[in-house]
Design a protein around this motif. Sequence first.
Motif, mmCIF file in Angstrom:
data_model
loop_
_atom_site.group_PDB
_atom_site.id
_atom_site.type_symbol
_atom_site.label_atom_id
_atom_site.label_comp_id
_atom_site.label_asym_id
_atom_site.label_seq_id
_atom_site.Cartn_x
_atom_site.Cartn_y
_atom_site.Cartn_z
ATOM 1 N N PRO A 139 0.912 -13.649 -14.242
ATOM 2 C CA PRO A 139 0.588 -13.325 -12.845
ATOM 3 C C PRO A 139 -0.920 -13.271 -12.592
ATOM 4 C CG PRO A 139 2.347 -11.917 -13.639
ATOM 5 C CD PRO A 139 1.812 -12.656 -14.841
ATOM 6 N N LYS A 140 -1.308 -13.783 -11.415
ATOM 7 C CA LYS A 140 -2.711 -13.770 -10.992
ATOM 8 C C LYS A 140 -2.834 -12.899 -9.747
ATOM 9 C CE LYS A 140 -3.536 -18.551 -12.468
ATOM 10 N NZ LYS A 140 -3.916 -19.889 -11.990
ATOM 11 N N PRO A 141 -3.912 -12.126 -9.624
ATOM 12 C CA PRO A 141 -4.084 -11.296 -8.430
ATOM 13 C C PRO A 141 -4.307 -12.130 -7.169
ATOM 14 C CG PRO A 141 -5.770 -10.820 -10.098
ATOM 15 C CD PRO A 141 -4.965 -11.962 -10.599
ATOM 16 N N LEU A 142 -3.790 -11.622 -6.071
ATOM 17 C CA LEU A 142 -4.011 -12.192 -4.747
ATOM 18 C C LEU A 142 -4.545 -11.026 -3.910
ATOM 19 C CD1 LEU A 142 -3.694 -14.825 -3.176
ATOM 20 C CD2 LEU A 142 -1.353 -14.161 -2.654
ATOM 21 N N PRO A 143 -5.851 -10.730 -4.049
ATOM 22 C CA PRO A 143 -6.408 -9.510 -3.460
ATOM 23 C C PRO A 143 -6.430 -9.526 -1.935
ATOM 24 C CG PRO A 143 -8.153 -10.900 -4.341
ATOM 25 C CD PRO A 143 -6.855 -11.552 -4.716
ATOM 26 N N GLY A 144 -6.485 -8.330 -1.367
ATOM 27 C CA GLY A 144 -6.631 -8.193 0.072
ATOM 28 C C GLY A 144 -5.329 -8.137 0.837
ATOM 29 N N GLY A 145 -4.238 -7.711 0.205
ATOM 30 C CA GLY A 145 -2.960 -7.601 0.899
ATOM 31 C C GLY A 145 -3.038 -6.596 2.037
ATOM 32 N N VAL A 146 -2.675 -7.009 3.240
ATOM 33 C CA VAL A 146 -2.720 -6.157 4.424
ATOM 34 C C VAL A 146 -1.315 -5.697 4.804
ATOM 35 C CG1 VAL A 146 -3.326 -6.061 6.883
ATOM 36 C CG2 VAL A 146 -4.791 -7.315 5.286
ATOM 37 N N GLU A 147 -0.368 -6.636 4.824
ATOM 38 C CA GLU A 147 0.997 -6.314 5.254
ATOM 39 C C GLU A 147 1.951 -7.361 4.709
ATOM 40 O OE1 GLU A 147 3.477 -5.731 9.455
ATOM 41 O OE2 GLU A 147 1.326 -6.097 9.509
ATOM 42 N N ILE A 148 3.154 -6.934 4.362
ATOM 43 C CA ILE A 148 4.204 -7.873 3.967
ATOM 44 C C ILE A 148 5.479 -7.475 4.695
ATOM 45 C CG2 ILE A 148 4.952 -6.586 1.925
ATOM 46 C CD1 ILE A 148 5.375 -9.386 0.583
ATOM 47 N N SER A 149 6.202 -8.485 5.123
ATOM 48 C CA SER A 149 7.469 -8.265 5.808
ATOM 49 C C SER A 149 8.434 -9.325 5.315
ATOM 50 C CB SER A 149 7.270 -8.380 7.318
ATOM 51 O OG SER A 149 8.501 -8.329 7.982
ATOM 52 N N VAL A 150 9.593 -8.913 4.820
ATOM 53 C CA VAL A 150 10.609 -9.861 4.366
ATOM 54 C C VAL A 150 11.926 -9.565 5.073
ATOM 55 C CG1 VAL A 150 9.574 -10.448 2.139
ATOM 56 C CG2 VAL A 150 11.042 -8.476 2.287
ATOM 57 N N GLU A 151 12.471 -10.590 5.681
ATOM 58 C CA GLU A 151 13.718 -10.465 6.435
ATOM 59 C C GLU A 151 14.837 -11.143 5.653
ATOM 60 O OE1 GLU A 151 14.147 -8.878 9.403
ATOM 61 O OE2 GLU A 151 12.028 -8.295 9.339
ATOM 62 N N PRO A 152 15.962 -10.443 5.454
ATOM 63 C CA PRO A 152 17.070 -11.049 4.708
ATOM 64 C C PRO A 152 17.620 -12.278 5.411
ATOM 65 C CG PRO A 152 17.667 -8.833 5.493
ATOM 66 C CD PRO A 152 16.261 -9.095 5.919
#
Length: 193
Positions: free
Chosen positions: A33-46
């Motif tokens: 795994p590699k970092p993906l910095p700066g996450g602000v928001e995540i939303s996952v819809e089924p």
Amino acid sequence: MPETQENKVLFGLENVHYATYTEADGKITYAKPKPLPGGVEISVEPQGDMIKFYADNIVYYQAPNNQGYEGTLTIANITEEFAIDCIGEELDSVDGVLTEKSNAKPKPFALLFEFDGDVKAVRQVLYNCTASRPTVASATKTDSTEPNSNELTFSAGPRSTDKAVKSKTSTGVTDTVYNNWYKAVYEKTPAGA
């Protein structure tokens, strides 16, 4: 000893990572795994509807149809490494220019992240993701400067090998699994191992 108290609430987003993978001879192999910095928001819809079969004038059989998730990740900036690894952009190593081509093929990846909790952060992995090109937007600076962010849409479906879609840590997670979450994509320990 594993934590036994359950979180009452979850909040925040941090430690977003991704791991590309290859599939050969019915086996999936994830990169580190590699970092993906700066996450602000995540939303996952089924994704997937309830399947209903009618007989004898009633719903005779019903079952969920788990087709994974459609998601959006808002991030401070899409890294060049992610754009090359997962979106399929090409880097001209002589001129140092990233180019997006209309025939680019996105590459699958696992997406790892965590939500903080009042007791302990919950770490999650979506095993089989494919990202669309990110939204590109910016606005002029005014008397107050607001940083821009990028919006990345992705699909997270079941793996072909075992139909796994997502895993997350629970209250009984071992310290070994929890502490190694971002060192390698979590895979269930085979029975008897």
